[in-house]
Scaffold this motif. Sequence first.
Motif, PDB file in Angstrom:
ATOM      1  N   SER A  55       1.040  -1.054   0.034  1.00  0.00           N
ATOM      2  CA  SER A  55       0.000   0.108   0.109  1.00  0.00           C
ATOM      3  C   SER A  55       0.799   1.177   0.130  1.00  0.00           C
ATOM      4  CB  SER A  55      -0.916  -0.155   1.208  1.00  0.00           C
ATOM      5  OG  SER A  55      -1.852  -1.001   1.316  1.00  0.00           O
ATOM      6  N   ALA A  56       2.143   1.222   0.704  1.00  0.00           N
ATOM      7  CA  ALA A  56       2.705   2.287   0.744  1.00  0.00           C
ATOM      8  C   ALA A  56       3.756   2.846  -0.495  1.00  0.00           C
ATOM      9  CB  ALA A  56       3.908   2.344   1.919  1.00  0.00           C
ATOM     10  N   TRP A  57       4.194   1.713  -1.213  1.00  0.00           N
ATOM     11  CA  TRP A  57       5.088   2.061  -2.328  1.00  0.00           C
ATOM     12  C   TRP A  57       4.486   2.810  -3.343  1.00  0.00           C
ATOM     13  CZ3 TRP A  57       7.046  -3.920  -2.556  1.00  0.00           C
ATOM     14  CH2 TRP A  57       8.045  -4.082  -1.641  1.00  0.00           C
ATOM     15  N   PRO A  58       3.204   2.511  -3.743  1.00  0.00           N
ATOM     16  CA  PRO A  58       2.527   3.369  -5.080  1.00  0.00           C
ATOM     17  C   PRO A  58       2.362   4.591  -4.466  1.00  0.00           C
ATOM     18  CG  PRO A  58       1.410   1.179  -4.547  1.00  0.00           C
ATOM     19  CD  PRO A  58       2.213   1.242  -3.553  1.00  0.00           C
ATOM     20  N   TYR A  61       4.871   7.296  -5.388  1.00  0.00           N
ATOM     21  CA  TYR A  61       4.869   7.743  -6.649  1.00  0.00           C
ATOM     22  C   TYR A  61       3.604   8.726  -6.870  1.00  0.00           C
ATOM     23  CZ  TYR A  61       8.530   4.614  -7.800  1.00  0.00           C
ATOM     24  OH  TYR A  61       9.873   4.102  -7.902  1.00  0.00           O
ATOM     25  N   GLY A  62       2.812   8.876  -5.812  1.00  0.00           N
ATOM     26  CA  GLY A  62       1.652   9.765  -6.054  1.00  0.00           C
ATOM     27  C   GLY A  62       0.418   9.107  -6.424  1.00  0.00           C
ATOM     28  N   LEU A  63       0.510   7.629  -6.226  1.00  0.00           N
ATOM     29  CA  LEU A  63      -0.707   6.874  -6.568  1.00  0.00           C
ATOM     30  C   LEU A  63      -1.478   6.351  -5.426  1.00  0.00           C
ATOM     31  CD1 LEU A  63       1.207   4.752  -9.103  1.00  0.00           C
ATOM     32  CD2 LEU A  63      -0.177   6.391  -9.650  1.00  0.00           C
ATOM     33  N   ARG A  64      -2.708   6.083  -5.393  1.00  0.00           N
ATOM     34  CA  ARG A  64      -3.488   5.733  -4.478  1.00  0.00           C
ATOM     35  C   ARG A  64      -4.071   4.526  -4.827  1.00  0.00           C
ATOM     36  NH1 ARG A  64      -8.144   9.124  -1.538  1.00  0.00           N
ATOM     37  NH2 ARG A  64      -9.082   8.236  -3.533  1.00  0.00           N
ATOM     38  N   LEU A  65      -3.990   3.279  -4.167  1.00  0.00           N
ATOM     39  CA  LEU A  65      -4.960   2.243  -4.380  1.00  0.00           C
ATOM     40  C   LEU A  65      -6.424   2.094  -3.618  1.00  0.00           C
ATOM     41  CD1 LEU A  65      -2.069  -0.386  -4.039  1.00  0.00           C
ATOM     42  CD2 LEU A  65      -2.556   0.611  -6.044  1.00  0.00           C
TER      43      LEU A  65
END
Length: 65
Positions: A55-58, A61-65
């Motif tokens: 959950s943290a890695w994206p 990059y400014g991405l939300r899952l």
Amino acid sequence: MTPVRASSRTVVPPPSRPAVTTIATTTVAECVAEVTDDVRFTGGRFVRASRRELSAWPAEYGLRL
């Protein structure tokens, strides 16, 4: 390839490898983050990651899952 005699055994040098060729790439419009060089997204590390890490890695990059 010529075998080399070293003490009591014969050592055969490894075959030479071809030079590495770098392939130029372009980023497509649909691409939102370039993670090719991020080791966290490689096979071994990716499959062993915890839910929290995934959950943290994206998010970095400014991405939300």
